[in-house]
Design a protein around this motif. Structure first.
Motif, short mmCIF file in Angstrom:
data_model
loop_
_atom_site.label_atom_id
_atom_site.label_comp_id
_atom_site.label_asym_id
_atom_site.label_seq_id
_atom_site.Cartn_x
_atom_site.Cartn_y
_atom_site.Cartn_z
N SER A 1 30.30 -48.51 120.43
CA SER A 1 31.50 -47.76 120.07
C SER A 1 31.61 -47.67 118.56
O SER A 1 30.98 -48.42 117.84
CB SER A 1 32.73 -48.48 120.63
N PRO A 2 32.44 -46.75 118.04
CA PRO A 2 32.63 -46.68 116.59
C PRO A 2 33.10 -48.00 116.00
O PRO A 2 32.76 -48.36 114.89
CB PRO A 2 33.69 -45.57 116.44
N ILE A 3 33.94 -48.74 116.76
CA ILE A 3 34.40 -50.04 116.27
C ILE A 3 33.22 -50.98 116.10
O ILE A 3 33.08 -51.67 115.09
CB ILE A 3 35.45 -50.63 117.23
N THR A 4 32.35 -50.99 117.11
CA THR A 4 31.16 -51.83 117.03
C THR A 4 30.28 -51.41 115.86
O THR A 4 29.77 -52.24 115.12
CB THR A 4 30.35 -51.73 118.34
N GLU A 5 30.11 -50.14 115.69
CA GLU A 5 29.19 -49.64 114.66
C GLU A 5 29.67 -50.00 113.26
O GLU A 5 28.87 -50.24 112.36
CB GLU A 5 29.02 -48.13 114.81
N GLY A 6 30.99 -50.02 113.07
CA GLY A 6 31.49 -50.21 111.72
C GLY A 6 31.81 -51.65 111.36
O GLY A 6 32.08 -51.93 110.21
N ARG A 7 31.82 -52.56 112.32
CA ARG A 7 32.29 -53.90 112.02
C ARG A 7 31.23 -54.73 111.31
O ARG A 7 30.04 -54.47 111.42
CB ARG A 7 32.74 -54.60 113.30
N ARG A 8 31.68 -55.76 110.64
CA ARG A 8 30.78 -56.61 109.89
C ARG A 8 30.14 -57.64 110.80
O ARG A 8 30.62 -57.95 111.88
CB ARG A 8 31.55 -57.30 108.75
N PHE A 9 29.04 -58.17 110.31
CA PHE A 9 28.27 -59.14 111.08
C PHE A 9 29.09 -60.41 111.30
O PHE A 9 29.72 -60.95 110.38
CB PHE A 9 26.99 -59.49 110.31
N ARG A 10 29.09 -60.90 112.54
CA ARG A 10 29.73 -62.16 112.87
C ARG A 10 28.74 -63.01 113.67
O ARG A 10 28.28 -62.59 114.73
CB ARG A 10 30.99 -61.96 113.69
N ALA A 11 28.43 -64.18 113.14
CA ALA A 11 27.49 -65.08 113.82
C ALA A 11 28.24 -66.06 114.70
O ALA A 11 29.37 -66.46 114.41
CB ALA A 11 26.66 -65.83 112.78
N TYR A 12 27.58 -66.44 115.81
CA TYR A 12 28.05 -67.53 116.67
C TYR A 12 27.00 -68.64 116.61
O TYR A 12 25.80 -68.38 116.79
CB TYR A 12 28.22 -67.07 118.11
N THR A 13 27.44 -69.87 116.38
CA THR A 13 26.53 -71.01 116.29
C THR A 13 26.96 -72.07 117.31
O THR A 13 27.77 -71.79 118.21
CB THR A 13 26.55 -71.60 114.88
N THR A 14 26.42 -73.27 117.17
CA THR A 14 26.74 -74.33 118.14
C THR A 14 28.24 -74.65 118.17
O THR A 14 28.74 -75.17 119.17
CB THR A 14 25.95 -75.61 117.82
#
Length: 430
Positions: free
Chosen positions: A3-16
């Protein structure tokens, strides 16, 4: 899919730190989550919002192949190890005993297969160079310090030891001048593969610092970038703040007369479905770079021929070049992921038979073993004996490239060291 929201959002990492919450989303019980987290004390875990929200089918988790591609499974390690680690994790999650126990399990997992930490590292005088490997005559691998992570970690990754925080297991360098000096002393080298980790985790200014000096070397004909970014974070080439600058850098590499190859890892067809991926591929190809695709054959994730033939056709239609099907390497949770060589060849042959000649640029199934890249060409009966037919695609000894040889047929063999020579006392590389 995106989606446009997905395309424009910044990178978010998930860790332990986020793992227990994500495992609960997969429907795992408290005990199952604890045991999966115990595995993550040994093997690295990292994913991101794009993988979690766009690629994983949570209604099918934990059996969904994309889920299995990035999330730890309790049976990736021996049950007794998981039980011991889970007990320590439950009672003293930050204690030294847990750290020591996890390190002991890692050492048993062959963290650096094919001698990649020592045998492939070149020396100058009495010193081994950091972050440089020179296994094949024409090709040098370089591991930039700032590229020693990925947008997400694959559970099968043969370079998992790079990501566990143990300096003794890591290959990395931030000295591009040392690489340039080494290349100057080795005019036989014509190709540099920048790998990691993932070099595309680096921002454009850092990537430029590593690429620009290579453009001055007349001997270098090709520069390769090994990356999973197209599958795990295609925004890197489309909407990230430095996406345009990165693509301009690619254009400069091509304008300098170098063949720039993006070595893209696609493990499952779902990674190719997003419009973001199509946009990223078009933008990369518009720079003059070539995208070559490769992945290992992984049990429970892509061990069906129709998945491979579908990936190859899609990649070809998008303008990418199918390049390699690898055999899962003898490290980490190999027992969990490995496909027997006989079955691997059947999957490759059936998939290969379902595509046009333009997709048959792909090679495999190939083992990146200590002596070189060994390809399984098939199973034959010779003189009443059933044997594997193999040949060397690449070799430490260039004279062995293209050399055919035979091994006794073993339906359970998953790696080169499981095989015994046929019609000879030893293999050509021994």
């Amino acid at each position: 899919m995106s989606s446009p929201i997905t395309e424009g959002r910044r990178f978010r990492a998930y860790t332990t730190r986020h793992l227990d919450e994500l495992l609960e989303r997969a429907g795992l019980s408290g005990e199952q989550r604890l045991r999966a987290r115990a595995v993550a004390t040994v093997l690295p875990f990292r994913t991101n919002a794009y993988v979690v929200d766009e690629l994983i089918d949570w209604s099918a988790a934990p059996d969904d192949p994309m889920y299995r591609l990035v999330f730890p499974q309790e049976d990736m390690l021996p049950a007794e190890d998981v039980t011991a680690l889970a007990a320590l994790l439950d009672t003293d999650p930050r204690g030294p005993r847990l750290k020591a126990a996890a390190a002991a399990v890692r050492r048993r997992l062959n963290p650096h297969p094919a001698g990649q930490l020592e045998l492939n590292r070149p020396t100058v005088g009495d010193s081994r160079l950091q972050g440089i490997q020179h296994k094949y005559r024409e090709t040098v691998l370089f591991f930039p310090q700032q590229g020693q992570t990925c947008h997400a970690y694959c559970t099968y990754c043969f370079r998992w030891a790079q990501f566990v925080g143990d300096a003794d297991l890591k290959m990395a360098s931030n000295d591009i001048d040392e690489l340039v000096r080494y290349l100057g002393e080795h005019p036989e080298v014509t190709s540099v593969l920048i790998t990691g980790g993932d070099p595309m985790i680096m921002g454009e200014p850092v990537l430029r610092r590593y690429l620009t000096p290579l453009l001055e070397l007349e001997q270098i004909e090709s520069i390769r970038l090994g990356t999973k970014a197209l599958g795990y974070w295609p925004q890197r080439f489309v909407t990230d703040p430095d996406a345009d600058a990165t693509l301009r850098l690619f254009e400069e590499v091509v304008a300098a007369g170098k063949n720039l190859a993006v070595m893209a890892h696609f493990t499952h067809p779902r990674e190719l479905e997003s419009e973001l991926v199509a946009d990223a591929v078009r933008r990369i190809r518009d720079t003059g770079a070539i995208i070559r695709t490769q992945a290992p054959l992984i049990r429970s994730i892509n061990d069906r021929p129709e998945l491979w033939s579908g990936m190859w056709r899609t990649q070809h239609r998008m303008g990418m070049v199918p390049y390699y099907m690898f055999v899962e390497r003898d490290t980490g949770p190999q027992d969990y992921f490995a496909v027997p060589l006989a079955r691997a060849f059947d999957i490759f042959r059936e998939a290969y038979s379902q595509v046009s000649g333009l997709c048959r640029t792909v090679r495999g199934p190939s083992m990146s073993a200590d002596p070189g890249k060994v390809c399984v060409d098939g199973v034959a009966e010779i003189g009443g004996e059933r044997v594997f037919v193999l040949h060397m695609i690449q070799a430490r000894d260039p004279e062995l490239v293209g050399t055919p040889f035979f091994a006794e047929y073993d339906p359970h063999a998953v790696w080169l060291h499981d095989l015994k020579p046929a019609f000879a006392d030893r293999f050509p590389f021994q």
